[in-house]
Scaffold this motif. Structure first.
Motif, PDB file in Angstrom:
ATOM      1  N   SER A  41       1.069  11.323   1.743  1.00  0.00           N
ATOM      2  CA  SER A  41       0.863  11.504   3.184  1.00  0.00           C
ATOM      3  C   SER A  41       2.077  12.128   3.853  1.00  0.00           C
ATOM      4  CB  SER A  41       0.600  10.122   3.792  1.00  0.00           C
ATOM      5  OG  SER A  41       0.431  10.206   5.173  1.00  0.00           O
ATOM      6  N   GLY A  53      -3.404   0.886  -1.139  1.00  0.00           N
ATOM      7  CA  GLY A  53      -2.794   1.851  -0.222  1.00  0.00           C
ATOM      8  C   GLY A  53      -2.336   1.123   1.035  1.00  0.00           C
ATOM      9  N   TRP A  85       1.817  20.299  -2.628  1.00  0.00           N
ATOM     10  CA  TRP A  85       0.931  19.428  -3.399  1.00  0.00           C
ATOM     11  C   TRP A  85      -0.436  19.345  -2.732  1.00  0.00           C
ATOM     12  CZ3 TRP A  85       5.252  16.827  -0.994  1.00  0.00           C
ATOM     13  CH2 TRP A  85       4.930  16.006   0.081  1.00  0.00           C
TER      14      TRP A  85
HETATM   15  C1  LIG Z   1      -1.510  15.127   2.602  1.00  0.00           C
HETATM   16  C2  LIG Z   1      -1.770  14.023   3.557  1.00  0.00           C
HETATM   17  C3  LIG Z   1      -1.197  14.030   4.793  1.00  0.00           C
HETATM   18  C4  LIG Z   1      -1.429  12.999   5.676  1.00  0.00           C
HETATM   19  N1  LIG Z   1      -0.787  12.968   6.864  1.00  0.00           N
HETATM   20  C5  LIG Z   1      -0.954  11.916   7.685  1.00  0.00           C
HETATM   21  C6  LIG Z   1      -0.195  11.819   8.858  1.00  0.00           C
HETATM   22  O1  LIG Z   1       0.616  12.678   9.145  1.00  0.00           O
HETATM   23  N2  LIG Z   1      -0.387  10.734   9.650  1.00  0.00           N
HETATM   24  C7  LIG Z   1      -1.307   9.770   9.354  1.00  0.00           C
HETATM   25  O2  LIG Z   1      -1.472   8.832  10.125  1.00  0.00           O
HETATM   26  N3  LIG Z   1      -2.030   9.841   8.231  1.00  0.00           N
HETATM   27  C8  LIG Z   1      -1.874  10.878   7.407  1.00  0.00           C
HETATM   28  N4  LIG Z   1      -2.581  10.965   6.260  1.00  0.00           N
HETATM   29  C9  LIG Z   1      -3.624   9.996   6.020  1.00  0.00           C
HETATM   30  C10 LIG Z   1      -3.121   8.691   5.519  1.00  0.00           C
HETATM   31  O3  LIG Z   1      -1.998   8.861   4.695  1.00  0.00           O
HETATM   32  C11 LIG Z   1      -4.255   8.018   4.763  1.00  0.00           C
HETATM   33  O4  LIG Z   1      -5.377   7.909   5.628  1.00  0.00           O
HETATM   34  C12 LIG Z   1      -3.875   6.640   4.277  1.00  0.00           C
HETATM   35  O5  LIG Z   1      -2.686   6.665   3.534  1.00  0.00           O
HETATM   36  C13 LIG Z   1      -5.001   6.125   3.427  1.00  0.00           C
HETATM   37  O6  LIG Z   1      -4.678   4.845   2.979  1.00  0.00           O
HETATM   38  P1  LIG Z   1      -5.763   4.026   2.211  1.00  0.00           P
HETATM   39  O7  LIG Z   1      -5.140   2.746   1.861  1.00  0.00           O
HETATM   40  O8  LIG Z   1      -7.050   4.030   2.973  1.00  0.00           O
HETATM   41  O9  LIG Z   1      -6.110   4.906   0.930  1.00  0.00           O
HETATM   42  P2  LIG Z   1      -5.228   5.225  -0.360  1.00  0.00           P
HETATM   43  O10 LIG Z   1      -3.819   5.383  -0.070  1.00  0.00           O
HETATM   44  O11 LIG Z   1      -5.927   6.351  -1.061  1.00  0.00           O
HETATM   45  O12 LIG Z   1      -5.381   3.908  -1.205  1.00  0.00           O
HETATM   46  C14 LIG Z   1      -6.544   3.604  -1.916  1.00  0.00           C
HETATM   47  C15 LIG Z   1      -6.091   2.972  -3.205  1.00  0.00           C
HETATM   48  O13 LIG Z   1      -7.227   2.499  -3.883  1.00  0.00           O
HETATM   49  C16 LIG Z   1      -6.997   2.640  -5.250  1.00  0.00           C
HETATM   50  N5  LIG Z   1      -8.314   2.615  -5.877  1.00  0.00           N
HETATM   51  C17 LIG Z   1      -9.277   3.540  -5.748  1.00  0.00           C
HETATM   52  N6  LIG Z   1     -10.370   3.177  -6.429  1.00  0.00           N
HETATM   53  C18 LIG Z   1     -10.069   1.983  -7.000  1.00  0.00           C
HETATM   54  C19 LIG Z   1     -10.797   1.105  -7.839  1.00  0.00           C
HETATM   55  N7  LIG Z   1     -12.045   1.380  -8.225  1.00  0.00           N
HETATM   56  N8  LIG Z   1     -10.204  -0.038  -8.264  1.00  0.00           N
HETATM   57  C20 LIG Z   1      -8.933  -0.333  -7.856  1.00  0.00           C
HETATM   58  N9  LIG Z   1      -8.202   0.481  -7.064  1.00  0.00           N
HETATM   59  C21 LIG Z   1      -8.766   1.614  -6.645  1.00  0.00           C
HETATM   60  C22 LIG Z   1      -6.280   3.974  -5.359  1.00  0.00           C
HETATM   61  O14 LIG Z   1      -5.538   4.079  -6.557  1.00  0.00           O
HETATM   62  C23 LIG Z   1      -5.398   3.960  -4.132  1.00  0.00           C
HETATM   63  O15 LIG Z   1      -4.096   3.490  -4.397  1.00  0.00           O
HETATM   64  C24 LIG Z   1      -2.330  11.959   5.321  1.00  0.00           C
HETATM   65  C25 LIG Z   1      -2.895  11.925   4.055  1.00  0.00           C
HETATM   66  C26 LIG Z   1      -2.614  12.942   3.163  1.00  0.00           C
HETATM   67  C27 LIG Z   1      -3.201  12.874   1.789  1.00  0.00           C
END
Ligand SMILES: Cc1cc2nc3c(=O)[nH]c(=O)nc-3n(C[C@H](O)[C@H](O)[C@H](O)COP(=O)(O)OP(=O)(O)OC[C@H]3O[C@@H](n4cnc5c(N)ncnc54)[C@H](O)[C@@H]3O)c2cc1C
Length: 388
Positions: free
Chosen positions: A45, A11, A309
């Protein structure tokens, strides 16, 4: 197989960290993504970048991140889809004093922000309804970006610096020996030896940490998003608007679309299975949310509902990320983004890369330590976000 650092999760957080680590000269980094880049919360997001935060460290982080979004092509490479349309944040009369205090703090870290009287907000965005508001915050440099593009650009930049990225490969467990991490086991059944593993698995971070016996105080809470198509009579796109009094937000998208959702629900009270991410939302759930949207921006009452969604946040009790080494030596946590992870991603990557390489992080790490939840009470008390 071996690696110097394994990052689990492709992510916006995992990819930002991969880039930042590689840019600091760390070699032999392997990023494992179970599906495709941005397949998790990042891909669903809303991407709003606003700078109203209740703590100094979060304000510093978002300010640093905004600086990266503003010069993304030079700092990272590629296009973050950043649109600096500005953000308005309306609050109820009872919140005005708290807002004034936060704005003074925002300015203290260099954030451009001013409080408008509700009657003046129309000079920025004439289509919001100021009735019921006690004050409106105007952040002219805020806006929104494209989370999928940002994660992809970080991944490209990381690859250019030698990071290996494997998609379609899940980590099934974290391997340990005594009180330290030794690597990961993948769905292929093989073991990758690594002295450092970073859990950037977003909504799945808690489950992944559990495979190593580490419990993270994270709840996965549901946050549905609704998409409407603005009527041509609406005119030019609106600014980002968060109506904290009425409980709605709007952010424009290309194609005359607006992304909107509710600010009234405490997502921490609505746990959801992360596998539901991206599922459709029934119309009867959209209706009350769209009603609030229309009260906030009456001209959107003419908009046509397109789709909704299921989104979800990985929420910690204080709605701030965990950026820290776990009690298991070598296992680092970059999770619990609590719905802020997109706008904080550049600074989070920078922060953790500093910690992992033994450098001083640009922002005080204390508020992001796992140990802040050491007492059972702290680990179980979920606060609402924003001004609190
Ligand atoms: C509906 C929505 C609206 C949002 N709006 C905002 C906003 O307006 N502004 C803002 O700043 N933030 C917003 N956010 C929050 C922000 O988008 C998230 O906090 C951020 O994208 C999270 O990124 P990440 O990399 O931590 O997690 P993720 O994007 O969830 O990435 C984690 C990745 O790990 C992978 N993974 C999981 N388990 C495993 C495993 N065991 N082995 C290998 N890979 C694995 C998954 O497939 C995923 O791709 C929003 C989120 C959502 C869902």
């Amino acid at each position: 197989m071996t690696a110097g650092v394994v990052i689990v999760g492709g992510g916006v957080i995992g990819t930002s960290l991969a880039f930042q680590l590689a840019a600091r000269g760390v070699r032999d980094i392997l990023l494992l993504e179970r599906a495709t880049l941005a397949a998790g919360g990042t891909g669903y997001s809303v991407g709003i970048i606003r700078q109203l935060y209740p703590t100094r460290e979060a304000r510093q982080m978002v300010k640093r991140s905004l600086g990266v979004f503003q010069r993304f092509a030079d700092a990272v490479g590629g296009d973050a889809g950043f649109v600096a349309c500005g953000a308005l944040i309306g609050v109820a009369p009872a919140m005005r004093t708290a807002l004034e205090a936060v704005v003074a703090e925002q300015r203290g870290v260099g954030i451009r922000a001013e409080i408008l009287e509700p009657s003046e907000a129309g000079r920025v965005e004439p289509r919001i309804d100021p009735a019921g508001l006690g004050a409106v915050l105007w952040e002219p440099e805020s806006g929104y970006g494209d989370p999928t593009a940002v994660a992809t650009c970080y991944a490209h930049a990381a690859r250019r610096l030698g990071v290996r990225i494997e998609q379609g490969l899940a980590v099934t467990s974290i391997a340990t020996a005594g009180d330290r991490v030794t690597g990961v086991v993948t769905a292929r059944g093989d073991r990758i030896e690594a002295p450092i593993v970073v859990n950037a698995a977003g909504l799945w971070a808690r489950a992944l940490a559990r495979t190593a016996g580490v419990d993270l105080p994270i709840v996965v809470g549901r946050h549905p998003v609704f998409v409407v198509e603005r009527d041509p009579s609406f005119g030019r796109p609106h600014v980002v608007y968060l109506d904290l009094a009425g409980g709605a937000y709007v952010r424009p998208e290309t194609g005359n679309l607006t992304l909107t959702g509710s600010l009234t629900d405490d997502e921490a009270r609505h746990p959801v299975d992360p596998e539901r991410l991206g599922a459709g939302v029934p119309l009867d759930e959209a209706e009350p949310a769209l009603e609030r949207t229309s009260r906030a921006v009456p001209a959107l009452a003419q908009a046509r509902y397109r789709r909704g969604w299921v989104g979800a946040f990985d929420i910690t009790p204080d709605w701030m990320p965990i950026l820290d080494e776990s009690p298991l030596e070598g296992l680092w946590i970059a999770a619990g983004m609590s719905g802020h992870g997109f706008k904080l991603a550049p600074a989070v990557g920078e922060h953790l890369a500093a910690l992992l390489t033994g450098a001083a992080p640009p922002v005080d790490p204390a508020p992001f330590r796992l140990a802040r939840f050491v007492s059972r009470a702290a680990a179980g008390t979920f606060l609402a976000s924003y001004l609190r």
